[in-house]
Write an enzyme that holds these catalytic residues in place. Structure first.
Site, mmCIF file in Angstrom:
data_model
loop_
_atom_site.group_PDB
_atom_site.id
_atom_site.type_symbol
_atom_site.label_atom_id
_atom_site.label_comp_id
_atom_site.label_asym_id
_atom_site.label_seq_id
_atom_site.Cartn_x
_atom_site.Cartn_y
_atom_site.Cartn_z
ATOM 1 N N GLU A 43 0.842 -1.197 0.000
ATOM 2 C CA GLU A 43 0.000 0.000 0.000
ATOM 3 C C GLU A 43 0.877 1.247 0.000
ATOM 4 O OE1 GLU A 43 -2.463 1.449 -0.637
ATOM 5 O OE2 GLU A 43 -4.281 0.915 0.432
ATOM 6 N N ASP A 44 0.345 2.318 -0.556
ATOM 7 C CA ASP A 44 1.051 3.599 -0.481
ATOM 8 C C ASP A 44 0.910 4.186 0.925
ATOM 9 O OD1 ASP A 44 -1.689 3.992 -0.788
ATOM 10 O OD2 ASP A 44 -1.510 5.496 -2.368
ATOM 11 N N ASP A 97 -4.520 4.972 6.160
ATOM 12 C CA ASP A 97 -5.107 6.128 6.829
ATOM 13 C C ASP A 97 -6.128 5.571 7.833
ATOM 14 O OD1 ASP A 97 -6.396 8.544 7.383
ATOM 15 O OD2 ASP A 97 -6.910 9.006 5.328
ATOM 16 N N LYS A 151 -0.717 6.756 8.890
ATOM 17 C CA LYS A 151 -1.172 7.868 9.734
ATOM 18 C C LYS A 151 -1.695 7.234 11.024
ATOM 19 C CE LYS A 151 -2.686 10.839 5.884
ATOM 20 N NZ LYS A 151 -3.860 11.379 5.166
ATOM 21 N N PHE A 191 -2.822 15.812 4.618
ATOM 22 C CA PHE A 191 -3.004 15.309 3.256
ATOM 23 C C PHE A 191 -1.741 15.523 2.430
ATOM 24 C CE2 PHE A 191 -4.306 15.438 -1.189
ATOM 25 C CZ PHE A 191 -4.948 14.208 -1.278
ATOM 26 N N ASP A 196 -1.897 10.965 -5.165
ATOM 27 C CA ASP A 196 -2.487 11.994 -6.018
ATOM 28 C C ASP A 196 -3.372 12.978 -5.259
ATOM 29 O OD1 ASP A 196 -4.498 9.909 -5.505
ATOM 30 O OD2 ASP A 196 -5.766 11.103 -6.827
ATOM 31 N N ARG A 225 0.956 12.456 -8.968
ATOM 32 C CA ARG A 225 1.561 11.148 -8.686
ATOM 33 C C ARG A 225 3.014 11.073 -9.143
ATOM 34 N NH1 ARG A 225 -2.631 7.673 -7.255
ATOM 35 N NH2 ARG A 225 -4.607 7.933 -8.350
HETATM 36 P P1 5GP Z 1 -7.851 4.284 4.120
HETATM 37 O O1 5GP Z 1 -8.771 3.305 3.431
HETATM 38 O O2 5GP Z 1 -6.777 3.602 4.968
HETATM 39 O O3 5GP Z 1 -8.569 5.352 4.861
HETATM 40 O O4 5GP Z 1 -7.126 5.093 2.990
HETATM 41 C C1 5GP Z 1 -6.220 4.486 2.183
HETATM 42 C C2 5GP Z 1 -6.156 5.101 0.811
HETATM 43 O O5 5GP Z 1 -6.601 6.469 0.800
HETATM 44 C C3 5GP Z 1 -4.721 5.130 0.384
HETATM 45 O O6 5GP Z 1 -4.385 3.962 -0.301
HETATM 46 C C4 5GP Z 1 -4.663 6.362 -0.487
HETATM 47 O O7 5GP Z 1 -5.009 6.005 -1.809
HETATM 48 C C5 5GP Z 1 -5.704 7.277 0.090
HETATM 49 N N1 5GP Z 1 -5.094 8.260 1.025
HETATM 50 C C6 5GP Z 1 -5.084 8.258 2.372
HETATM 51 N N2 5GP Z 1 -4.424 9.312 2.870
HETATM 52 C C7 5GP Z 1 -3.989 10.013 1.803
HETATM 53 C C8 5GP Z 1 -3.220 11.225 1.655
HETATM 54 O O8 5GP Z 1 -2.782 11.893 2.603
HETATM 55 N N3 5GP Z 1 -2.972 11.623 0.377
HETATM 56 C C9 5GP Z 1 -3.410 10.931 -0.726
HETATM 57 N N4 5GP Z 1 -3.099 11.415 -1.915
HETATM 58 N N5 5GP Z 1 -4.128 9.786 -0.624
HETATM 59 C C10 5GP Z 1 -4.414 9.343 0.631
HETATM 60 MG MG MG Z 2 -3.873 3.409 -2.113
#
Ligand code: 5GP
Ligand code: MG
Length: 182
Positions: free
Chosen positions: A105-106, A109, A137, A158, A165, A171
């Site tokens: 995963e990138d 969150d 995070k 963010f 992105d 990206r």
């Molecule tokens: P989660 O499902 O854990 O809340 O969010 C995961 C996905 O939300 C990540 O894979 C990413 O694509 C996007 N995401 C979460 N935080 C950020 C952020 O700070 N910046 C960006 N560009 N994408 C985020």
């Molecule tokens: Mg992602």
């Protein structure tokens, strides 16, 4: 790094340099290599498109055991916040049953994405799921799923760049920038 970057209506400032990213990816790759050095199976490295494309390509070059690469696409973000709804927009590869899967995963969150994905992988009867993420995070993450490999922890702001992105742009930035005043 550029002192400021504008993407559409928002301004971003430098946050994580290419050097810090490289060092963090080196460290996490070393841990994965140590854990999988004696593997008798061929684990599947599962890249979650589009965000983790850049991280996956950097990570996999450093991994020294035989592995297979697979990709899927999930999305939960619209603009700068999570919708809480995770949509799978590219189906999982067919051959996952009985395999060990390392999810790449990138950023984690709220954890909604990896939680939904873990469920989908269990349904496919994989042997084991490990999670590897470039960024976490911790203030936003309250799920039980263990995060096996975390390269860097960041505050709840963010960010864009290095695969991440803002409404599909940014990206290609080689470093990570953060939304100003977020
Ligand atoms: P989660 O499902 O854990 O809340 O969010 C995961 C996905 O939300 C990540 O894979 C990413 O694509 C996007 N995401 C979460 N935080 C950020 C952020 O700070 N910046 C960006 N560009 N994408 C985020
Ligand atoms: Mg992602």
């Amino acid at each position: 790094m550029e002192p400021r970057i504008t993407l559409y209506d928002k301004t971003f400032v430098p946050f994580i340099s290419a050097r810090r990213l490289t060092e963090a990816i080196d460290r996490v790759a070393e841990k994965i290599n140590a854990d999988f050095a004696d593997a008798r199976d061929v684990p599947v490295l599962l890249c979650i498109l589009n965000g983790s494309l850049v991280f996956t390509s950097e990570l996999m070059k450093r991994l020294t055991f035989p592995l297979e690469l697979a990709c899927t696409r999930l999305s939960s973000y619209v603009g700068t916040s999570s919708t809480g709804q995770v949509r799978q927009t590219l189906t999982l590869p067919e051959h996952l049953e009985g395999r060990r899967v390392i999810v790449v995963e990138d950023i984690v969150d709220t954890g909604n994405t990896i939680s939904a994905l873990s469920g989908m992988l269990q349904e496919r009867k994989v042997a084991e799921v490990r999670i590897c993420t470039l960024l976490l995070k911790p203030e936003a993450y309250h799920k039980e799923i263990p995060l096996d490999y975390v390269a860097l922890e960041i505050p709840n702001r963010f960010i864009v760049g290095f695969g991440l992105d803002y409404d599909q742009i940014g990206r290609n930035l080689p470093e990570i920038y953060v939304l100003e005043n977020s």
